[in-house]
Design a protein around this motif. Structure first.
Motif, PDB file in Angstrom:
ATOM      1  N   UNK A 133       1.102  -1.767  -0.342  1.00 38.61           N
ATOM      2  CA  UNK A 133      -0.175   0.564  -0.115  1.00 38.61           C
ATOM      3  C   UNK A 133       0.973   1.391  -0.100  1.00 38.61           C
ATOM      4  N   UNK A 134       1.677   0.995   0.939  1.00 41.77           N
ATOM      5  CA  UNK A 134       2.869   2.669   1.055  1.00 41.77           C
ATOM      6  C   UNK A 134       3.683   2.491  -0.496  1.00 41.77           C
ATOM      7  N   UNK A 135       4.232   1.875  -1.810  1.00 41.67           N
ATOM      8  CA  UNK A 135       4.660   1.552  -2.152  1.00 41.67           C
ATOM      9  C   UNK A 135       3.774   2.089  -3.532  1.00 41.67           C
ATOM     10  N   UNK A 136       2.226   1.463  -3.327  1.00 47.84           N
ATOM     11  CA  UNK A 136       1.341   1.840  -4.795  1.00 47.84           C
ATOM     12  C   UNK A 136       0.848   2.383  -4.859  1.00 47.84           C
ATOM     13  N   UNK A 137      -0.141   2.681  -3.003  1.00 44.68           N
ATOM     14  CA  UNK A 137      -1.581   3.837  -2.735  1.00 44.68           C
ATOM     15  C   UNK A 137      -2.353   2.727  -2.684  1.00 44.68           C
ATOM     16  N   UNK A 138      -2.283   1.484  -3.498  1.00 46.41           N
ATOM     17  CA  UNK A 138      -3.754   0.954  -3.077  1.00 46.41           C
ATOM     18  C   UNK A 138      -3.489   0.002  -1.935  1.00 46.41           C
ATOM     19  N   UNK A 139      -4.795   0.435  -1.771  1.00 40.42           N
ATOM     20  CA  UNK A 139      -5.323   0.080   0.244  1.00 40.42           C
ATOM     21  C   UNK A 139      -5.505  -1.643   0.020  1.00 40.42           C
ATOM     22  N   UNK A 140      -4.121  -1.716   1.507  1.00 43.45           N
ATOM     23  CA  UNK A 140      -5.113  -3.291   1.801  1.00 43.45           C
ATOM     24  C   UNK A 140      -6.383  -4.202   1.530  1.00 43.45           C
ATOM     25  N   UNK A 141      -7.564  -3.376   1.517  1.00 42.30           N
ATOM     26  CA  UNK A 141      -8.427  -4.027   1.469  1.00 42.30           C
ATOM     27  C   UNK A 141      -8.858  -3.546   0.294  1.00 42.30           C
ATOM     28  N   UNK A 142      -8.446  -2.950  -0.899  1.00 47.66           N
ATOM     29  CA  UNK A 142      -8.736  -3.685  -1.739  1.00 47.66           C
ATOM     30  C   UNK A 142      -7.787  -4.783  -2.456  1.00 47.66           C
ATOM     31  N   UNK A 143      -6.282  -4.440  -2.426  1.00 45.87           N
ATOM     32  CA  UNK A 143      -5.322  -5.831  -2.438  1.00 45.87           C
ATOM     33  C   UNK A 143      -6.299  -7.136  -2.073  1.00 45.87           C
ATOM     34  N   UNK A 144      -6.704  -7.103  -0.490  1.00 43.30           N
ATOM     35  CA  UNK A 144      -7.014  -8.706   0.118  1.00 43.30           C
ATOM     36  C   UNK A 144      -8.167  -9.190  -0.880  1.00 43.30           C
ATOM     37  N   UNK A 145      -9.161  -7.895  -1.113  1.00 44.14           N
ATOM     38  CA  UNK A 145     -10.357  -8.131  -2.025  1.00 44.14           C
ATOM     39  C   UNK A 145     -10.409  -8.813  -3.780  1.00 44.14           C
ATOM     40  N   UNK A 146      -8.595  -8.703  -4.210  1.00 46.18           N
ATOM     41  CA  UNK A 146      -8.438  -8.878  -5.483  1.00 46.18           C
ATOM     42  C   UNK A 146      -7.793 -10.525  -5.133  1.00 46.18           C
ATOM     43  N   UNK A 147      -7.234 -10.323  -3.862  1.00 46.59           N
ATOM     44  CA  UNK A 147      -6.412 -12.020  -4.299  1.00 46.59           C
ATOM     45  C   UNK A 147      -7.940 -12.670  -3.819  1.00 46.59           C
ATOM     46  N   UNK A 148      -8.737 -12.259  -2.763  1.00 47.93           N
ATOM     47  CA  UNK A 148      -9.383 -13.225  -2.743  1.00 47.93           C
ATOM     48  C   UNK A 148     -10.435 -13.817  -4.067  1.00 47.93           C
ATOM     49  N   UNK A 149     -10.921 -12.868  -4.650  1.00 50.11           N
ATOM     50  CA  UNK A 149     -11.359 -13.027  -6.066  1.00 50.11           C
ATOM     51  C   UNK A 149     -10.464 -13.857  -6.525  1.00 50.11           C
ATOM     52  N   UNK A 150      -8.597 -14.087  -6.836  1.00 58.72           N
ATOM     53  CA  UNK A 150      -7.687 -14.908  -7.138  1.00 58.72           C
ATOM     54  C   UNK A 150      -8.133 -16.016  -6.951  1.00 58.72           C
ATOM     55  N   UNK A 151      -8.004 -16.113  -5.876  1.00 53.84           N
ATOM     56  CA  UNK A 151      -7.917 -17.489  -4.842  1.00 53.84           C
ATOM     57  C   UNK A 151      -9.341 -18.192  -5.061  1.00 53.84           C
ATOM     58  N   UNK A 152      -9.565 -17.942  -4.912  1.00 50.94           N
ATOM     59  CA  UNK A 152     -11.938 -18.286  -5.234  1.00 50.94           C
ATOM     60  C   UNK A 152     -11.950 -18.397  -6.765  1.00 50.94           C
TER      61      UNK A 152
END
Length: 738
Positions: free
Chosen positions: A262-281
């Motif tokens: 998040x610090x490097x990209x500006x993408x919020x942690x919650x969005x990262x986790x949401x995207x990862x959950x989409x991919x994992x499922x």
């Protein structure tokens, strides 16, 4: 009635050309599977340059006394060019002559251009503008899979994936007929993730939109892979059976925890986790990259990071899943396969491979040791022009370097230092206007030749009309120069003969066209390479059972984030990124001359917070400055871009005077997509205009309705799709026949 293909992007949409009196009309070709009869506005108006008043119809030579271009005959022009090339070659050696091609040239032209350079001229100095298109994805694909084909599956396969991740692609504007696949995917229950610093019309179709800082797609991929590994979503069985190198990647991603990403990209942690959950499922995931991810000094590593993610999920080679690249230029795929790239011979053979040199030399009828070695990459070639030890003459086919090269002011100065600049084009492009010799050549509807679209589908553009009197094909120009230069072998001017020779030269190579013929293409509406024999069905889908590596396994590659070559600082505090707009294509040399296509000129897209900070008004000029130059253009104030970023389209002179020429160490791709910039008013003032607020940086005051503000004018929208600017109607984005 002639079935052919659009002259623009890598979709190579099928169309029908019909004669109606003296005019040539574009009609649908519904049976062609890539676009099913649909075309964007550029496709529907593709015949507008036929008979255009700016069409070149006679060779032009620059008078050395007056400095003006004058009309000349073909023999005079070609004799002059060949004579000066012979003199330079005799005095300074063959590398004093350079050749620069284009990703819009047909396969036959690309093949003959490489042969001209290496056989008739003897130079190693040849490259093309496709180096600036998808070379980073090509480099990554070769390293990970052993093969570079933009899409290893038909484009329509994405309709059946469960999650599609688009990284750095504004597909809805750059190739509108392809956007229907996103709609069908969602109708089928699939989800779309878009990664882009701008909320584009493509992002408006997304279920999840991630808006990173420009140049941070790589750590975003590493952070997602970190989360997937932590969640146990890695397909360990696939990884063990079909890949190598995972453990090193696993160790390298351990440091990319969400808060750091998040610090490097500006993408919020919650969005990262949401995207990862989409991919994992998801059972099936498809990752597609485009120029936004690739046109960086670390573009190859960025693509490798996203390939690592796809491999960890077990997707490449799986039905309706995997990794692919959305090629940009019309023949961005085929253009690099057959010899106009500095390090390659036909069939995607490498020029420093003795077996490859021997094979191609036999087809050409020359000794293998007569072929030169690798030359300079595109930007390095242009940077060396006119210097001691660099080329003193340049032949340009199918490229408008003055507009499209990075650090373009410097490149233009290099062109001016040449002893001889020759440009073959159909209009007086900005590069042709600087040339010593301008050669008028045919456009797409006036010639026959093959292209290879983004899927690896080899298609055939058929000649529909005769060219204007005085105009020659590029194949005729190449043959005329080769003969005058004393080539030891003949150069055919018949496209079908050249294609047959290309097939023989590519036989056994990674991009094997040996089994493809014009008749097969006509009958099958395109043939996918590799197709090694006449009885081979072609290869629509790759990697089903093995990858093109020596052991058949894909390669994980551990990469680290270095950041942009030119980070922001107090003097240049915002990120500049560039790209395309709906109505224009590439350098705009063709589309800017089509009256039916809107041409509002360049603009600077910036967020209201940034606009308020500098006192900018929508539609009024601002100045963007980098360490290489400046551009003045109207402000387009939008809520769809990051507040720390400005966007400039590259279809006009100016944008690439700003961009950085740092190169990717593997692909030699310049860093078009991010550099440090400053933006300000044309006449800077620290006092805000009446009616503007200095206390709320996001919102102008509206206490005085007569005062100009960020409230849009009639016909403009702030809610659909969130821009303070005119919204393209559906008919402008894509037009489908009833």
């Amino acid at each position: 009635m002639t079935h052919t293909h659009c002259p623009y992007c890598s979709l190579q949409c099928g169309m029908t050309l019909a004669r109606t009196g003296r005019s040539l009309e574009v009609q649908p070709w519904p049976e062609f599977p890539v676009n099913e009869g649909a075309l964007c506005r550029k496709g529907w108006t593709a015949t507008a340059l036929r008979g255009h008043r700016e069409r070149l119809t006679t060779p032009l030579l620059r008078d050395r006394e007056s400095g003006e271009l004058r009309a000349a005959g073909w023999d005079e022009a070609l004799d002059l060019v060949a004579g000066r090339l012979r003199e330079l070659r005799a005095d300074l050696g063959p590398d004093a002559v350079a050749v620069f091609g284009g990703g819009g040239l047909t396969n036959e032209k690309a093949y003959q251009l490489g042969k001209l350079a290496r056989v008739a001229i003897g130079t190693s100095q040849i490259d093309y503008n496709g180096r600036w298109c998808m070379s980073s994805a090509a480099s990554a694909g070769n390293r990970a899979f052993g093969l570079d084909r933009g899409l290893p599956f038909p484009l329509a396969d994405i309709e059946h994936t469960d999650v599609l991740v688009l990284v750095g692609s504004n597909l809805a504007e750059t190739m509108p007929p392809a956007a229907r696949h996103l709609d069908r995917l969602r109708e089928n229950g699939g989800r779309v993730v878009v990664v882009d610093p701008r909320r584009t019309p493509t992002a408006e179709r997304a279920d999840l939109f991630l808006q990173p800082v420009p140049g941070t797609d790589l750590p975003l991929a590493l952070g997602l892979l970190h989360l997937l590994d932590a969640a146990g979503a890695v397909d360990e069985e696939y990884v063990a059976a079909r890949t190598t190198g995972w453990e090193e990647v696993r160790r390298s991603i351990a440091a990319w925890w969400p808060e750091r990403v998040e610090r490097e990209t500006g993408v919020e942690t919650a969005q990262l986790r949401e995207c990862a959950a989409l991919l994992a499922g998801a059972e099936r995931v498809t990752v597609l990259t485009a120029r936004g991810a690739e046109q960086h000094a670390q573009g190859t590593d960025t693509v490798l990071a996203w390939i690592d993610l796809a491999l960890a999920l077990g997707m490449p080679g799986k039905e309706h899943a995997g990794y692919g690249c959305l090629t940009g230029q019309g023949n961005g795929q085929g253009g690099r396969e057959h010899g106009q790239k500095a390090d390659q011979l036909p069939g995607y053979r490498m020029i420093d491979d003795p077996a490859a040199r021997d094979h191609v030399a036999r087809v050409w009828g020359v000794p293998a040791d007569s072929l030169p070695g690798p030359g300079r990459s595109a930007y390095e070639l242009l940077d060396a022009l006119g210097t001691d030890g660099g080329p003193q003459a340049l032949l340009v086919f199918g490229s408008n370097i003055v507009v499209s090269a990075p650090n373009a002011t410097h490149v233009t100065s290099r062109l001016s230092d040449l002893d001889l600049l020759v440009v073959a084009d159909l209009v007086m492009s900005e590069t042709a206007a600087l040339a010593d010799v301008v050669l008028p050549v045919t456009q797409w509807a006036e010639e026959t030749g093959t292209m290879t679209n983004l899927e690896g589908r080899v298609i055939l553009r058929e000649r529909a009309v005769a060219p204007p009197e005085g105009v020659r094909t590029d194949l005729e120009v190449i043959a005329g120069l080769a003969s005058r230069l004393g080539s030891p072998v003949e150069f055919s001017t018949d496209a079908e003969e050249v294609f047959a020779e290309l097939g023989r030269a590519s036989s056994g190579g990674r991009a094997d066209y040996a089994g493809i013929t014009y008749d097969r293409i006509r009958a099958e509406r395109g043939v996918f390479w590799p197709c090694p024999t006449a009885d081979h069905s072609g290869t629509p889908r790759l990697f089903g059972s093995s990858f093109a590596t020596p052991d058949g396994r894909a390669r994980f590659v551990a990469v680290e984030h270095r950041g942009p070559a030119e980070p922001t600082d107090t003097a240049y505090p915002v990120h500049l990124t560039t790209g395309r707009v709906l109505a224009q294509y590439q350098s705009g040399a063709q589309t800017r001359r089509v009256a039916e296509l809107p041409d509002d000129g360049p603009f600077v897209e910036l967020h209201p917070m940034l606009a308020d900070r500098i006192g900018a008004y929508h539609g009024e000029p601002v100045v963007v400055t980098t360490r290489r130059g400046e551009l003045k253009a109207p402000a387009r104030i939008v809520t769809t871009i990051r507040p720390d970023t400005v966007f400039v389209p590259f279809h006009w002179v100016g944008a690439n005077r700003l961009t950085h020429d740092a190169l990717d160490p593997a692909s030699r791709m310049p860093e078009f997509k991010v550099c440090a910039a400053a933006v300000g008013l044309d006449t800077p003032s620290l006092v805000p205009r009446e009616g503007y607020s200095t206390t709320d940086p996001a919102t102008p005051s509206t206490t005085d309705p007569a005062t100009p503000s960020l409230v849009p004018r009639e016909g403009y929208s702030t809610t659909e799709p969130g821009i303070v600017g005119r919204v393209a109607s559906a008919s402008e984005r894509i037009e489908t026949p009833a």
